[in-house]
Design a protein around this motif. Structure first.
Motif, PDB file in Angstrom:
ATOM      1  N   PRO A 106       2.279  14.936 -12.375  1.00  0.00           N
ATOM      2  CA  PRO A 106       2.779  15.054 -13.740  1.00  0.00           C
ATOM      3  C   PRO A 106       2.603  13.817 -14.608  1.00  0.00           C
ATOM      4  O   PRO A 106       3.032  13.824 -15.764  1.00  0.00           O
ATOM      5  CB  PRO A 106       4.262  15.344 -13.530  1.00  0.00           C
ATOM      6  CG  PRO A 106       4.603  14.605 -12.275  1.00  0.00           C
ATOM      7  CD  PRO A 106       3.395  14.752 -11.402  1.00  0.00           C
ATOM      8  N   LEU A 107       1.984  12.747 -14.089  1.00  0.00           N
ATOM      9  CA  LEU A 107       1.739  11.574 -14.918  1.00  0.00           C
ATOM     10  C   LEU A 107       0.470  11.770 -15.731  1.00  0.00           C
ATOM     11  O   LEU A 107      -0.457  12.462 -15.307  1.00  0.00           O
ATOM     12  CB  LEU A 107       1.619  10.324 -14.046  1.00  0.00           C
ATOM     13  CG  LEU A 107       2.832   9.999 -13.177  1.00  0.00           C
ATOM     14  CD1 LEU A 107       2.597   8.702 -12.410  1.00  0.00           C
ATOM     15  CD2 LEU A 107       4.104   9.913 -14.013  1.00  0.00           C
ATOM     16  N   VAL A 108       0.446  11.155 -16.899  1.00  0.00           N
ATOM     17  CA  VAL A 108      -0.721  11.225 -17.778  1.00  0.00           C
ATOM     18  C   VAL A 108      -1.071   9.821 -18.245  1.00  0.00           C
ATOM     19  O   VAL A 108      -0.260   8.890 -18.150  1.00  0.00           O
ATOM     20  CB  VAL A 108      -0.471  12.136 -19.003  1.00  0.00           C
ATOM     21  CG1 VAL A 108      -0.253  13.575 -18.565  1.00  0.00           C
ATOM     22  CG2 VAL A 108       0.699  11.637 -19.838  1.00  0.00           C
ATOM     23  N   GLU A 109      -2.287   9.674 -18.759  1.00  0.00           N
ATOM     24  CA  GLU A 109      -2.735   8.370 -19.221  1.00  0.00           C
ATOM     25  C   GLU A 109      -1.913   7.907 -20.433  1.00  0.00           C
ATOM     26  O   GLU A 109      -1.314   8.716 -21.135  1.00  0.00           O
ATOM     27  CB  GLU A 109      -4.225   8.400 -19.569  1.00  0.00           C
ATOM     28  CG  GLU A 109      -4.600   9.248 -20.761  1.00  0.00           C
ATOM     29  CD  GLU A 109      -4.800  10.718 -20.414  1.00  0.00           C
ATOM     30  OE1 GLU A 109      -5.220  11.475 -21.320  1.00  0.00           O
ATOM     31  OE2 GLU A 109      -4.541  11.115 -19.252  1.00  0.00           O
ATOM     32  N   ALA A 110      -1.911   6.605 -20.643  1.00  0.00           N
ATOM     33  CA  ALA A 110      -1.200   6.032 -21.784  1.00  0.00           C
ATOM     34  C   ALA A 110      -1.743   6.610 -23.084  1.00  0.00           C
ATOM     35  O   ALA A 110      -2.931   6.971 -23.196  1.00  0.00           O
ATOM     36  CB  ALA A 110      -1.347   4.516 -21.773  1.00  0.00           C
ATOM     37  N   SER A 111      -0.882   6.702 -24.083  1.00  0.00           N
ATOM     38  CA  SER A 111      -1.283   7.218 -25.389  1.00  0.00           C
ATOM     39  C   SER A 111      -2.351   6.314 -26.010  1.00  0.00           C
ATOM     40  O   SER A 111      -2.504   5.140 -25.640  1.00  0.00           O
ATOM     41  CB  SER A 111      -0.075   7.279 -26.321  1.00  0.00           C
ATOM     42  OG  SER A 111       0.406   5.968 -26.584  1.00  0.00           O
ATOM     43  N   ASN A 135       5.064   3.749 -15.326  1.00  0.00           N
ATOM     44  CA  ASN A 135       4.171   3.154 -14.336  1.00  0.00           C
ATOM     45  C   ASN A 135       3.613   4.251 -13.430  1.00  0.00           C
ATOM     46  O   ASN A 135       4.381   5.101 -12.967  1.00  0.00           O
ATOM     47  CB  ASN A 135       4.988   2.144 -13.503  1.00  0.00           C
ATOM     48  CG  ASN A 135       4.160   1.415 -12.479  1.00  0.00           C
ATOM     49  OD1 ASN A 135       3.059   0.990 -12.765  1.00  0.00           O
ATOM     50  ND2 ASN A 135       4.699   1.278 -11.278  1.00  0.00           N
ATOM     51  N   PRO A 136       2.285   4.294 -13.178  1.00  0.00           N
ATOM     52  CA  PRO A 136       1.285   3.263 -13.448  1.00  0.00           C
ATOM     53  C   PRO A 136       0.391   3.520 -14.665  1.00  0.00           C
ATOM     54  O   PRO A 136      -0.723   2.986 -14.713  1.00  0.00           O
ATOM     55  CB  PRO A 136       0.445   3.283 -12.171  1.00  0.00           C
ATOM     56  CG  PRO A 136       0.422   4.744 -11.803  1.00  0.00           C
ATOM     57  CD  PRO A 136       1.797   5.267 -12.169  1.00  0.00           C
ATOM     58  N   LYS A 153      -2.842   1.070 -15.305  1.00  0.00           N
ATOM     59  CA  LYS A 153      -4.160   1.706 -15.211  1.00  0.00           C
ATOM     60  C   LYS A 153      -4.942   1.548 -16.512  1.00  0.00           C
ATOM     61  O   LYS A 153      -6.168   1.343 -16.488  1.00  0.00           O
ATOM     62  CB  LYS A 153      -4.023   3.186 -14.823  1.00  0.00           C
ATOM     63  CG  LYS A 153      -3.756   3.386 -13.334  1.00  0.00           C
ATOM     64  CD  LYS A 153      -4.003   4.813 -12.883  1.00  0.00           C
ATOM     65  CE  LYS A 153      -4.186   4.884 -11.372  1.00  0.00           C
ATOM     66  NZ  LYS A 153      -4.490   6.231 -10.875  1.00  0.00           N
ATOM     67  N   ALA A 154      -4.256   1.613 -17.645  1.00  0.00           N
ATOM     68  CA  ALA A 154      -4.926   1.386 -18.929  1.00  0.00           C
ATOM     69  C   ALA A 154      -5.471  -0.036 -18.990  1.00  0.00           C
ATOM     70  O   ALA A 154      -6.598  -0.275 -19.449  1.00  0.00           O
ATOM     71  CB  ALA A 154      -3.960   1.647 -20.083  1.00  0.00           C
ATOM     72  N   VAL A 207       0.852  -1.194   0.000  1.00  0.00           N
ATOM     73  CA  VAL A 207       0.000   0.000   0.000  1.00  0.00           C
ATOM     74  C   VAL A 207       0.890   1.246   0.000  1.00  0.00           C
ATOM     75  O   VAL A 207       1.872   1.323   0.744  1.00  0.00           O
ATOM     76  CB  VAL A 207      -0.907   0.001   1.256  1.00  0.00           C
ATOM     77  CG1 VAL A 207      -1.863   1.185   1.229  1.00  0.00           C
ATOM     78  CG2 VAL A 207      -1.670  -1.313   1.354  1.00  0.00           C
ATOM     79  N   LEU A 208       0.538   2.219  -0.841  1.00  0.00           N
ATOM     80  CA  LEU A 208       1.222   3.514  -0.888  1.00  0.00           C
ATOM     81  C   LEU A 208       2.685   3.407  -1.308  1.00  0.00           C
ATOM     82  O   LEU A 208       3.558   4.089  -0.779  1.00  0.00           O
ATOM     83  CB  LEU A 208       1.099   4.252   0.461  1.00  0.00           C
ATOM     84  CG  LEU A 208      -0.333   4.618   0.870  1.00  0.00           C
ATOM     85  CD1 LEU A 208      -0.337   5.263   2.253  1.00  0.00           C
ATOM     86  CD2 LEU A 208      -0.984   5.547  -0.154  1.00  0.00           C
ATOM     87  N   GLY A 209       2.929   2.544  -2.296  1.00  0.00           N
ATOM     88  CA  GLY A 209       4.228   2.530  -2.957  1.00  0.00           C
ATOM     89  C   GLY A 209       4.233   3.495  -4.126  1.00  0.00           C
ATOM     90  O   GLY A 209       3.303   4.286  -4.317  1.00  0.00           O
ATOM     91  N   THR A 210       5.262   3.422  -4.947  1.00  0.00           N
ATOM     92  CA  THR A 210       5.367   4.301  -6.117  1.00  0.00           C
ATOM     93  C   THR A 210       4.185   4.122  -7.051  1.00  0.00           C
ATOM     94  O   THR A 210       3.656   5.096  -7.609  1.00  0.00           O
ATOM     95  CB  THR A 210       6.669   3.995  -6.884  1.00  0.00           C
ATOM     96  OG1 THR A 210       7.765   4.056  -5.988  1.00  0.00           O
ATOM     97  CG2 THR A 210       6.883   4.977  -8.015  1.00  0.00           C
ATOM     98  N   THR A 211       3.758   2.870  -7.257  1.00  0.00           N
ATOM     99  CA  THR A 211       2.658   2.560  -8.173  1.00  0.00           C
ATOM    100  C   THR A 211       1.362   3.226  -7.741  1.00  0.00           C
ATOM    101  O   THR A 211       0.469   3.460  -8.556  1.00  0.00           O
ATOM    102  CB  THR A 211       2.489   1.032  -8.279  1.00  0.00           C
ATOM    103  OG1 THR A 211       3.728   0.462  -8.704  1.00  0.00           O
ATOM    104  CG2 THR A 211       1.411   0.648  -9.267  1.00  0.00           C
ATOM    105  N   ALA A 212       1.256   3.552  -6.454  1.00  0.00           N
ATOM    106  CA  ALA A 212       0.055   4.209  -5.926  1.00  0.00           C
ATOM    107  C   ALA A 212       0.035   5.709  -6.191  1.00  0.00           C
ATOM    108  O   ALA A 212      -0.889   6.394  -5.746  1.00  0.00           O
ATOM    109  CB  ALA A 212      -0.045   3.963  -4.428  1.00  0.00           C
ATOM    110  N   GLU A 213       1.057   6.217  -6.927  1.00  0.00           N
ATOM    111  CA  GLU A 213       1.176   7.671  -7.129  1.00  0.00           C
ATOM    112  C   GLU A 213       1.225   8.392  -5.792  1.00  0.00           C
ATOM    113  O   GLU A 213       0.659   9.476  -5.609  1.00  0.00           O
ATOM    114  CB  GLU A 213       0.042   8.205  -8.008  1.00  0.00           C
ATOM    115  CG  GLU A 213       0.042   7.622  -9.415  1.00  0.00           C
ATOM    116  CD  GLU A 213      -1.152   8.025 -10.248  1.00  0.00           C
ATOM    117  OE1 GLU A 213      -1.229   9.186 -10.686  1.00  0.00           O
ATOM    118  OE2 GLU A 213      -2.031   7.154 -10.459  1.00  0.00           O
TER     119      GLU A 213
END
Length: 291
Positions: A272-277, A251-252, A256-257, A43-49
């Motif tokens: 600053p992360l955005v959804e996959a293209s 990631n992620p 998430k996609a 819980v609450l690692g990097t993947t969790a943003e």
């Protein structure tokens, strides 16, 4: 199975379109992991943003995961940073009830020496009432915790019980496995080399793709741990294309996609992360349709 052996999953944080935490989707995701054979949750690692979450949101996520898990799986809480005193203070002040260990990343950005890394984890170890899993991820931290340093930590700091090794280097991983005490857990932090690391003597993985394909990925790791090598590699090669896809744009975004395609979450990230293209989402969708 012994705690922190097998397949752990680094949980994402599902967001609604308004960027608030989607607690219903989070609870459903946790229950899906339990149902499909995952062995523990991070819980609450990097993947969790986690870098984009407020303190209040982190407490909400901890509460919702504990509630949905209902004591079924061991829980690991991510607490780390590049200010040693700040990490120590956070551990001392955190509500750790319901958690079984802490995952703590090697200090990033500062680029400490190996001695600095050792002293950081010594301070963290002394502050923590829970076992600690060290996280080595040079691609994010800009410094590599060498096998010799991890071996020193394993032998001198009793409550550091394992490492999530994500250098992406199977040779380094094998050297690490050869050095550390037998009861010290070497856990893959790279989905693509999870199986060879496990077969070389590792204890499994803390995975990203595992939450998208929990049944198949946990079956692969279990087969590897039990020495069913042919079966394990058949699963590995079936899953491998998805691993390349979900990390193609970071990631992620990729996972998430994939989870969005499966109807489990909204495909929303925080800057600053955005959804996959669109192109990558199309390829992920095609994989899910064929899998």
């Amino acid at each position: 199975m012994e705690a922190f052996v097998g397949t752990g999953v680094a949980l994402i944080t599902p967001f609604k379109e308004d960027l608030s935490v989607d607690t219903e989707a989070l609870a459903a995701l946790v229950k899906d992991q339990i149902k499909n054979g995952i062995d523990y949750l991070v819980v609450l690692g990097t993947t969790a943003e986690s870098a984009t979450l407020t303190s209040e949101e982190k407490e909400l996520i901890k509460s919702e995961v504990k509630k949905a898990n209902d004591g079924k799986l061991p829980l690991v809480l991510g607490i780390g940073g590049n200010n040693t005193a700040g990490v120590v203070d956070e551990i001392k002040s955190a509500d750790l009830a319901g958690f079984d260990a802490i995952l703590s990343v090697s200090p990033y950005y500062n680029k400490p020496t190996q001695e600095g890394i050792f002293r950081h984890f010594k301070a963290v170890s002394e502050a923590s009432p829970l076992p600690i899993i060290l996280y080595n991820v040079p691609g994010r931290t800009s410094s590599n915790v060498l096998p010799e340093t991890i071996n020193r930590i394993a032998r001198e700091l009793d409550n550091v019980i394992g490492v999530k090794e994500a250098a992406g280097d199977i040779v380094q991983a094998m050297k690490l496995i050869s050095l550390v005490p037998e009861d010290f857990k070497v856990i893959s932090g790279d989905d693509m080399i999870t199986l060879p690391m496990t077969l070389a003597g590792g204890q499994g993985v803390i995975s990203v793709i595992g939450q998208g394909l929990p049944g198949e990925f946990s079956d692969m790791v279990r087969a590897g741990l039990e020495g069913r090598v042919k079966e394990a590699y058949e699963l590995h090669y079936r899953i491998a294309p998805s691993i390349e896809l979900i990390f193609a744009e970071g990631n992620p975004a990729g996972i998430k996609a994939l989870l969005s395609k499966k109807g489990m979450i909204s495909n929303v990230l925080r800057l600053p992360l955005v959804e996959a293209s669109e192109s990558l989402q199309s390829r992920i969708n095609a994989f899910v349709d064929k899998f």
